[in-house]
Design a protein around this motif. Structure first.
Motif, PDB file in Angstrom:
ATOM      1  N   PRO A  42       0.995  -1.192  -0.155  1.00  0.00           N
ATOM      2  CA  PRO A  42      -0.006   0.133   0.024  1.00  0.00           C
ATOM      3  C   PRO A  42       0.743   1.111  -0.018  1.00  0.00           C
ATOM      4  N   ASN A  43       0.378   2.330  -0.580  1.00  0.00           N
ATOM      5  CA  ASN A  43       0.961   3.658  -0.573  1.00  0.00           C
ATOM      6  C   ASN A  43       1.442   3.982   0.682  1.00  0.00           C
ATOM      7  N   PHE A  44       2.347   4.514   1.111  1.00  0.00           N
ATOM      8  CA  PHE A  44       3.024   4.802   2.346  1.00  0.00           C
ATOM      9  C   PHE A  44       2.309   6.312   2.777  1.00  0.00           C
ATOM     10  N   THR A  45       1.828   6.839   1.740  1.00  0.00           N
ATOM     11  CA  THR A  45       1.131   8.269   1.981  1.00  0.00           C
ATOM     12  C   THR A  45      -0.221   8.396   1.837  1.00  0.00           C
ATOM     13  N   ALA A  46      -0.548   7.389   1.530  1.00  0.00           N
ATOM     14  CA  ALA A  46      -2.143   7.177   1.352  1.00  0.00           C
ATOM     15  C   ALA A  46      -3.088   7.271   2.758  1.00  0.00           C
ATOM     16  N   ASP A  47      -4.147   7.835   2.725  1.00  0.00           N
ATOM     17  CA  ASP A  47      -4.931   7.763   3.924  1.00  0.00           C
ATOM     18  C   ASP A  47      -5.080   6.249   4.433  1.00  0.00           C
ATOM     19  N   VAL A  48      -4.762   6.230   5.819  1.00  0.00           N
ATOM     20  CA  VAL A  48      -4.712   4.894   6.381  1.00  0.00           C
ATOM     21  C   VAL A  48      -5.945   4.150   6.436  1.00  0.00           C
ATOM     22  N   PHE A  49      -6.979   4.796   6.331  1.00  0.00           N
ATOM     23  CA  PHE A  49      -8.418   4.285   6.049  1.00  0.00           C
ATOM     24  C   PHE A  49      -8.767   3.687   4.573  1.00  0.00           C
ATOM     25  N   ARG A 130      -3.194 -13.769   2.323  1.00  0.00           N
ATOM     26  CA  ARG A 130      -4.304 -12.994   2.797  1.00  0.00           C
ATOM     27  C   ARG A 130      -3.446 -11.629   3.045  1.00  0.00           C
ATOM     28  N   LEU A 131      -2.080 -11.651   3.429  1.00  0.00           N
ATOM     29  CA  LEU A 131      -1.499 -10.222   3.606  1.00  0.00           C
ATOM     30  C   LEU A 131      -0.818  -9.608   2.488  1.00  0.00           C
ATOM     31  N   ALA A 132      -0.855 -10.272   1.299  1.00  0.00           N
ATOM     32  CA  ALA A 132      -0.463  -9.722   0.019  1.00  0.00           C
ATOM     33  C   ALA A 132      -1.074  -8.356  -0.323  1.00  0.00           C
ATOM     34  N   GLY A 133      -0.554  -7.306  -0.197  1.00  0.00           N
ATOM     35  CA  GLY A 133      -1.002  -6.172  -0.483  1.00  0.00           C
ATOM     36  C   GLY A 133      -1.691  -5.376   0.421  1.00  0.00           C
ATOM     37  N   ARG A 134      -1.921  -6.022   1.793  1.00  0.00           N
ATOM     38  CA  ARG A 134      -2.483  -5.318   2.839  1.00  0.00           C
ATOM     39  C   ARG A 134      -1.258  -5.051   4.115  1.00  0.00           C
ATOM     40  N   VAL A 135      -2.010  -4.213   4.844  1.00  0.00           N
ATOM     41  CA  VAL A 135      -1.243  -3.747   6.122  1.00  0.00           C
ATOM     42  C   VAL A 135      -1.524  -4.866   7.334  1.00  0.00           C
ATOM     43  N   ALA A 136      -0.541  -5.394   7.834  1.00  0.00           N
ATOM     44  CA  ALA A 136      -1.011  -6.212   9.020  1.00  0.00           C
ATOM     45  C   ALA A 136      -1.276  -5.460  10.238  1.00  0.00           C
ATOM     46  N   VAL A 137      -2.253  -5.789  10.863  1.00  0.00           N
ATOM     47  CA  VAL A 137      -2.973  -5.274  12.200  1.00  0.00           C
ATOM     48  C   VAL A 137      -2.918  -6.203  13.227  1.00  0.00           C
ATOM     49  N   VAL A 138      -2.159  -6.013  14.219  1.00  0.00           N
ATOM     50  CA  VAL A 138      -2.177  -6.840  15.325  1.00  0.00           C
ATOM     51  C   VAL A 138      -2.173  -6.040  16.705  1.00  0.00           C
ATOM     52  N   HIS A 139      -2.487  -6.563  17.929  1.00  0.00           N
ATOM     53  CA  HIS A 139      -2.190  -6.251  19.000  1.00  0.00           C
ATOM     54  C   HIS A 139      -0.803  -6.743  19.848  1.00  0.00           C
ATOM     55  N   GLY A 140       0.116  -6.059  19.961  1.00  0.00           N
ATOM     56  CA  GLY A 140       1.491  -6.767  20.538  1.00  0.00           C
ATOM     57  C   GLY A 140       2.072  -7.575  19.241  1.00  0.00           C
ATOM     58  N   LYS A 141       2.848  -6.715  18.491  1.00  0.00           N
ATOM     59  CA  LYS A 141       3.570  -7.313  17.310  1.00  0.00           C
ATOM     60  C   LYS A 141       4.686  -8.061  17.839  1.00  0.00           C
ATOM     61  N   LEU A 161      10.028 -10.484   6.687  1.00  0.00           N
ATOM     62  CA  LEU A 161       9.505 -10.177   5.329  1.00  0.00           C
ATOM     63  C   LEU A 161       9.227  -8.563   5.368  1.00  0.00           C
ATOM     64  N   PRO A 162       9.021  -8.129   4.091  1.00  0.00           N
ATOM     65  CA  PRO A 162       8.477  -6.632   3.765  1.00  0.00           C
ATOM     66  C   PRO A 162       6.995  -6.535   4.216  1.00  0.00           C
ATOM     67  N   ILE A 163       6.763  -6.675   5.505  1.00  0.00           N
ATOM     68  CA  ILE A 163       5.076  -6.298   5.872  1.00  0.00           C
ATOM     69  C   ILE A 163       5.058  -5.025   6.453  1.00  0.00           C
ATOM     70  N   LEU A 164       4.103  -4.366   6.170  1.00  0.00           N
ATOM     71  CA  LEU A 164       3.873  -3.118   7.100  1.00  0.00           C
ATOM     72  C   LEU A 164       2.850  -3.608   8.058  1.00  0.00           C
ATOM     73  N   TRP A 165       3.316  -2.895   9.492  1.00  0.00           N
ATOM     74  CA  TRP A 165       2.492  -3.271  10.707  1.00  0.00           C
ATOM     75  C   TRP A 165       1.854  -1.980  11.343  1.00  0.00           C
ATOM     76  N   PRO A 234      -1.754   9.886   7.079  1.00  0.00           N
ATOM     77  CA  PRO A 234      -1.083   9.127   6.194  1.00  0.00           C
ATOM     78  C   PRO A 234      -0.749   7.735   6.711  1.00  0.00           C
ATOM     79  N   LEU A 235      -0.787   6.721   5.913  1.00  0.00           N
ATOM     80  CA  LEU A 235      -0.456   5.381   6.730  1.00  0.00           C
ATOM     81  C   LEU A 235       1.125   5.230   7.357  1.00  0.00           C
ATOM     82  N   ASN A 236       1.792   6.074   6.618  1.00  0.00           N
ATOM     83  CA  ASN A 236       3.191   6.043   7.262  1.00  0.00           C
ATOM     84  C   ASN A 236       3.203   6.622   8.730  1.00  0.00           C
ATOM     85  N   ALA A 237       2.424   7.338   9.227  1.00  0.00           N
ATOM     86  CA  ALA A 237       2.242   7.934  10.512  1.00  0.00           C
ATOM     87  C   ALA A 237       1.777   6.932  11.521  1.00  0.00           C
ATOM     88  N   CYS A 238       1.368   5.643  11.114  1.00  0.00           N
ATOM     89  CA  CYS A 238       0.673   4.767  12.036  1.00  0.00           C
ATOM     90  C   CYS A 238       1.401   3.545  12.022  1.00  0.00           C
TER      91      CYS A 238
END
Length: 241
Positions: A42-49, A130-141, A161-165, A234-238
């Motif tokens: 996902p685009n790092f500067t896109a709206d996180v939502f 399922r993670l391909a193209g998606r941001v991983a959202v977890v509690h306690g990475k 792996l190059p995963i965004l968390w 932006p996504l990269n802020a999160c």
């Protein structure tokens, strides 16, 4: 950009690009890993939502990824700020070693539940698809990341792996640090009560995945107000490292 953009670290673009390059040079990757690496992040500067998420959770026999094992995996997709319950998935993981008494008391997973479970290799392949193209959202990475890395190290001799968390525990810790209102209890269930979210059964991988997705949406909800001003979070802020 609001509180989050002021207290979160800069984007992890260079780190993720380095991870991506390293993994592309590893021979013999499975089809799922190849697809994960071939799918643009996902685009790092896109709206996180506006970017797609995958909230997921592991139930394990303990916290040592080198000694303990994954017992179940739960995941659910989030699109445009909406939890897609039809995408929810829960898998028990089969394994020869017996479930230890301590973990059974906590997560109520018995040997009978695992008898017809999926092989760990197959379950991890499903997770990567399922993670391909998606941001991983977890509690306690630290837990999910450690167990994924342990599996990768065993199969490929490499980690990270190059995963965004997005980590809801880290989001809350940084909120509290910024407000100088630190509390010791950052458990998922405790934070949900703080945000007046309903109680769910704890230590069930799918319930915790849905609970984490809800918590992330509520934690970031105040940031949506800036949209009325033509701005976005932006996504990269999160993201967390």
């Amino acid at each position: 950009m609001g509180l989050l953009s002021r207290i979160f670290p800069p984007s992890l673009t260079q780190q993720v690009e380095s991870q991506h390059k390293r993994w592309r040079n590893i021979p013999g990757l499975s089809p799922a890993l190849q697809q994960l690496l071939a799918t643009p992040l996902p685009n790092f500067t896109a709206d996180v939502f506006s970017v797609p998420w995958l909230a997921f959770d592991f139930e394990t026999s303990g916290l040592d990824a080198n000694q303990d094992r994954i017992l179940s995996i739960g995941s659910v997709m989030v699109q445009s700020g909406q939890i897609l319950l039809a995408s929810a998935q829960h898998q028990y993981i089969s394994s020869d070693p017996q479930v230890n008494a301590h973990s059974a008391v906590i997560n109520h997973i018995t040997p009978e539940m695992l008898r017809d479970g999926e092989a760990l290799d197959e379950a991890m392949e499903t997770l990567f698809l399922r993670l391909a193209g998606r941001v991983a959202v977890v509690h306690g990475k630290m837990v999910e990341r450690a167990f994924i890395n342990a599996w990768l190290q065993t199969r490929y001799g490499a980690e990270d792996l190059p995963i965004l968390w997005i980590d809801t525990l880290e989001i809350e810790r940084r909120y509290q640090q910024a407000r100088r209102q630190m509390q010791n209890d950052l458990r998922l269930s405790s934070l949900r009560r703080e945000y007046r979210l309903p109680d769910y059964p704890a230590h069930h991988a799918l319930c915790d995945a849905v609970a984490t997705a809800e918590l992330a949406l509520v934690q970031l909800q105040p940031q949506r107000q800036v949209r009325a001003q033509g701005k976005c979070l932006p996504l990269n802020a999160c993201l967390c490292g």
